[in-house]
Design a protein around this motif. Structure first.
Motif, PDB file in Angstrom:
ATOM      1  N   ASP A 184       0.834  -1.206   0.000  1.00  0.00           N
ATOM      2  CA  ASP A 184       0.000   0.000   0.000  1.00  0.00           C
ATOM      3  C   ASP A 184       0.869   1.255   0.000  1.00  0.00           C
ATOM      4  N   LEU A 185       1.921   1.231   0.807  1.00  0.00           N
ATOM      5  CA  LEU A 185       2.838   2.372   0.870  1.00  0.00           C
ATOM      6  C   LEU A 185       3.531   2.575  -0.477  1.00  0.00           C
ATOM      7  N   GLN A 186       3.970   1.480  -1.085  1.00  0.00           N
ATOM      8  CA  GLN A 186       4.633   1.580  -2.387  1.00  0.00           C
ATOM      9  C   GLN A 186       3.685   2.152  -3.437  1.00  0.00           C
ATOM     10  N   ARG A 187       2.448   1.683  -3.435  1.00  0.00           N
ATOM     11  CA  ARG A 187       1.456   2.146  -4.412  1.00  0.00           C
ATOM     12  C   ARG A 187       1.162   3.636  -4.225  1.00  0.00           C
ATOM     13  N   TYR A 188       1.012   4.041  -2.983  1.00  0.00           N
ATOM     14  CA  TYR A 188       0.739   5.452  -2.673  1.00  0.00           C
ATOM     15  C   TYR A 188       1.921   6.318  -3.108  1.00  0.00           C
ATOM     16  N   HIS A 189       3.132   5.836  -2.820  1.00  0.00           N
ATOM     17  CA  HIS A 189       4.334   6.570  -3.220  1.00  0.00           C
ATOM     18  C   HIS A 189       4.413   6.709  -4.734  1.00  0.00           C
ATOM     19  N   GLN A 190       4.172   5.635  -5.440  1.00  0.00           N
ATOM     20  CA  GLN A 190       4.254   5.670  -6.907  1.00  0.00           C
ATOM     21  C   GLN A 190       3.196   6.589  -7.513  1.00  0.00           C
ATOM     22  N   THR A 191       2.049   6.701  -6.842  1.00  0.00           N
ATOM     23  CA  THR A 191       0.953   7.514  -7.362  1.00  0.00           C
ATOM     24  C   THR A 191       1.210   9.003  -7.190  1.00  0.00           C
ATOM     25  N   TYR A 192       1.671   9.405  -6.007  1.00  0.00           N
ATOM     26  CA  TYR A 192       1.727  10.835  -5.693  1.00  0.00           C
ATOM     27  C   TYR A 192       3.126  11.430  -5.683  1.00  0.00           C
ATOM     28  N   PHE A 193       4.158  10.620  -5.446  1.00  0.00           N
ATOM     29  CA  PHE A 193       5.514  11.150  -5.402  1.00  0.00           C
ATOM     30  C   PHE A 193       6.077  11.167  -6.820  1.00  0.00           C
ATOM     31  N   ARG A 194       5.755  12.220  -7.539  1.00  0.00           N
ATOM     32  CA  ARG A 194       6.161  12.409  -8.933  1.00  0.00           C
ATOM     33  C   ARG A 194       6.555  13.875  -9.076  1.00  0.00           C
ATOM     34  N   PRO A 195       7.448  14.192 -10.007  1.00  0.00           N
ATOM     35  CA  PRO A 195       8.023  15.545 -10.031  1.00  0.00           C
ATOM     36  C   PRO A 195       7.007  16.668 -10.193  1.00  0.00           C
ATOM     37  N   ASP A 196       5.940  16.427 -10.956  1.00  0.00           N
ATOM     38  CA  ASP A 196       4.962  17.501 -11.160  1.00  0.00           C
ATOM     39  C   ASP A 196       4.067  17.709  -9.948  1.00  0.00           C
ATOM     40  N   ASN A 197       4.307  16.942  -8.867  1.00  0.00           N
ATOM     41  CA  ASN A 197       3.616  17.145  -7.596  1.00  0.00           C
ATOM     42  C   ASN A 197       4.533  17.758  -6.540  1.00  0.00           C
ATOM     43  N   PHE A 198       5.745  18.158  -6.941  1.00  0.00           N
ATOM     44  CA  PHE A 198       6.757  18.602  -5.984  1.00  0.00           C
ATOM     45  C   PHE A 198       6.983  20.109  -6.042  1.00  0.00           C
ATOM     46  N   VAL A 199       7.243  20.687  -4.863  1.00  0.00           N
ATOM     47  CA  VAL A 199       7.736  22.060  -4.730  1.00  0.00           C
ATOM     48  C   VAL A 199       8.972  22.008  -3.846  1.00  0.00           C
ATOM     49  N   VAL A 200      10.106  22.470  -4.363  1.00  0.00           N
ATOM     50  CA  VAL A 200      11.347  22.532  -3.584  1.00  0.00           C
ATOM     51  C   VAL A 200      11.605  23.995  -3.258  1.00  0.00           C
ATOM     52  N   SER A 201      11.521  24.334  -1.976  1.00  0.00           N
ATOM     53  CA  SER A 201      11.675  25.714  -1.518  1.00  0.00           C
ATOM     54  C   SER A 201      12.969  25.830  -0.716  1.00  0.00           C
ATOM     55  N   ILE A 202      13.851  26.747  -1.119  1.00  0.00           N
ATOM     56  CA  ILE A 202      15.199  26.853  -0.540  1.00  0.00           C
ATOM     57  C   ILE A 202      15.443  28.287  -0.079  1.00  0.00           C
ATOM     58  N   ALA A 203      16.009  28.428   1.116  1.00  0.00           N
ATOM     59  CA  ALA A 203      16.371  29.754   1.620  1.00  0.00           C
ATOM     60  C   ALA A 203      17.688  29.650   2.379  1.00  0.00           C
ATOM     61  N   GLY A 204      18.582  30.618   2.153  1.00  0.00           N
ATOM     62  CA  GLY A 204      19.844  30.615   2.881  1.00  0.00           C
ATOM     63  C   GLY A 204      20.987  31.182   2.083  1.00  0.00           C
ATOM     64  N   ARG A 205      22.199  30.825   2.488  1.00  0.00           N
ATOM     65  CA  ARG A 205      23.396  31.366   1.844  1.00  0.00           C
ATOM     66  C   ARG A 205      23.697  30.576   0.565  1.00  0.00           C
ATOM     67  N   ILE A 206      22.903  30.844  -0.432  1.00  0.00           N
ATOM     68  CA  ILE A 206      23.107  30.259  -1.760  1.00  0.00           C
ATOM     69  C   ILE A 206      22.437  31.170  -2.776  1.00  0.00           C
ATOM     70  N   ALA A 207      23.135  31.462  -3.863  1.00  0.00           N
ATOM     71  CA  ALA A 207      22.572  32.326  -4.898  1.00  0.00           C
ATOM     72  C   ALA A 207      21.373  31.640  -5.533  1.00  0.00           C
ATOM     73  N   PRO A 208      20.297  32.366  -5.814  1.00  0.00           N
ATOM     74  CA  PRO A 208      19.094  31.749  -6.376  1.00  0.00           C
ATOM     75  C   PRO A 208      19.366  30.936  -7.640  1.00  0.00           C
ATOM     76  N   GLU A 209      20.202  31.484  -8.521  1.00  0.00           N
ATOM     77  CA  GLU A 209      20.480  30.758  -9.768  1.00  0.00           C
ATOM     78  C   GLU A 209      21.227  29.456  -9.488  1.00  0.00           C
ATOM     79  N   ASP A 210      22.084  29.465  -8.449  1.00  0.00           N
ATOM     80  CA  ASP A 210      22.798  28.236  -8.085  1.00  0.00           C
ATOM     81  C   ASP A 210      21.841  27.217  -7.462  1.00  0.00           C
TER      82      ASP A 210
END
Length: 438
Positions: A184-210
């Protein structure tokens, strides 16, 4: 990859840069060089809202074992990698999304983000770890069943939400968690954990373009599955109530205090009334200067604790006022809570009350955006909820401009007859229970 910098928002002289990778993954980046730290929040459009009722707790169990193994690394090896550089890494599940949190010094950020990607994309979900986390979850559920506040909250949710996933706690129930399998866990992961469902939010000492380039390097080769994403049909929730006769739910428990809760179905986050309800919640139940605290605890001495909450939700939320009180005061407490909510419908806030509530809400909002972790959290949160980073400014402008007339109109719209939840000894139950109680 498309990068939109023209819509970047100023945050105390820092810009929020937004990019969309070719696979649909969204990247948000904020540079803040005040400390040599980088924080990331990786949001997934999953969570309790997307679980079948018979599998409640699926998201929590998955995120509990997500960091316990990949095809190449064991749980111990993952822990050693993280701790050897003093980083922080953890996963969690909420009603509307799943989340992986990461914090590290800037020199180690690339390595830790790569590790996070492995965990999110290819978790091994070891059977032994699944069973361990299942046992811990069941212990947590049983522990909550002994806490009067948790019982009152659980039965209120069930009465209000009925067949909607919001009706069940994030941990699930003993029955549902016991049945969830590794498959069940594998099926749920395969269904929803896909790149078009992801938001990666980053803040700190790193240039935005980097930051954007690094995310593209690590996640950019992740292909969107050809199978369409599974969608769960959710029952409609009507406002202000599902039924014309809201339920009263009670539980008898031999406790030293009674918990009294009143709940009203309230607007979802995309509703025009959302900001006004946040302001009403602040005025009514936030802190020692709130209306409930002053009137029911300070002046009348009824409450051990008294407050209100209005969680942010994609679907209809709940506006709840509650009190812990002496069992023989249960009926008076219920009446007092009801009167304070009804007062919002009858009497407009004074200019002083309105301004004080605004100052408190906006002051706390500003204080919630101080650290890199908080900055990454709030913008990623707005993005995964479909509000966009612009909502940061929009929320503050709307809150500052809300009028007393608007607050009263919103109160009248939402605060009809409440759902009532009561937990306490027989003396408390006898005061409040009606023939319709269940």
């Amino acid at each position: 990859m498309s990068v939109n910098l023209s819509a970047a928002q100023l945050l105390e002289n820092r810009q929020v840069h937004r990019a969309v990778l070719d696979n649909g993954l969204v990247v948000l980046a904020v540079e803040n060089s005040a400390a040599d730290i980088v924080s990331a929040r990786i949001f997934v459009q999953a969570g309790g809202r997307y679980e079948p009722l018979e599998q409640a707790g699926l998201s929590h169990l998955l995120t509990s074992v997500l960091t316990k193994g990949t095809g190449n690394l064991s749980s111990l090896e993952i822990a050693e990698r993280v701790e050897s550089v003093g980083a922080g890494l953890g996963a969690d599940a909420t009603a509307d999304y799943c989340l992986l949190s990461l914090k590290t010094v800037s020199a180690d950020f690339a390595e830790m983000l790569e590790l996070a990607a492995q965990l999110l994309r290819s978790p091994s979900l070891p059977e032994a770890e699944v069973e361990l986390e299942r046992r811990l979850t069941l212990q947590g559920i049983r522990s909550m069943q002994e806490q009067p506040f948790s019982i009152a909250q659980k039965q209120l949710r069930q009465a209000m939400y009925q067949q909607h996933p919001y009706a069940l706690p994030s941990l699930g129930t003993e029955e549902t968690v016991a049945q969830i399998s590794r498959e069940d866990l594998q099926r749920y992961h395969q269904t929803y954990f896909r790149p078009d469902n992801f938001v990666v939010s980053i803040a700190g000492r790193i240039a935005p373009e980097d930051a954007i380039a690094l995310v593209d390097q690590i996640f950019g080769d992740w292909q969107v599955p050809t199978t369409p994403e599974g969608k769960i049909l959710l029952p409609a929730l009507t406002l202000p109530a599902i039924t014309s006769h809201p339920k009263q739910v009670i539980s008898t428990q031999d406790t030293q205090q009674a918990i009294v809760m009143l709940g009203y179905l309230a607007a979802a986050v995309h509703s025009p009334e959302y900001v006004a309800l946040k302001l009403l919640n602040t005025y009514l139940g936030n802190g020692l200067s709130s209306r409930l605290f002053v009137e029911l605890r300070e002046k009348r001495g009824l409450a051990y604790e008294v407050s209100a909450f209005y969680p942010t939700r994609l679907d209809a939320s709940q506006f709840v006022v509650y009190m812990g009180t002496a069992p023989d005061n249960a009926a008076i407490a219920l009446d007092g809570l009801r009167q304070e909510v009804e007062r919002l419908c009858i009497t407009q806030l004074t200019p002083e009350e309105l301004q004080s509530a605004k100052n408190k809400l906006l002051g706390q909002y500003a204080l919630g955006k101080q650290t890199n972790a908080q900055i990454a959290q709030i913008f990623g949160w707005y993005e995964i909820l479909g509000l966009g980073v612009e909502f940061d400014q929009q929320f503050q402008i709307e809150a500052a401009n809300v009028t007393a007339e608007t607050l009263q109109a919103v109160a009248r719209q939402h605060f009809a007859e409440p759902y009532v939840s009561l937990v306490g000894p027989v003396i408390a139950i006898d005061q409040v229970a009606t023939p319709a109680a269940s």
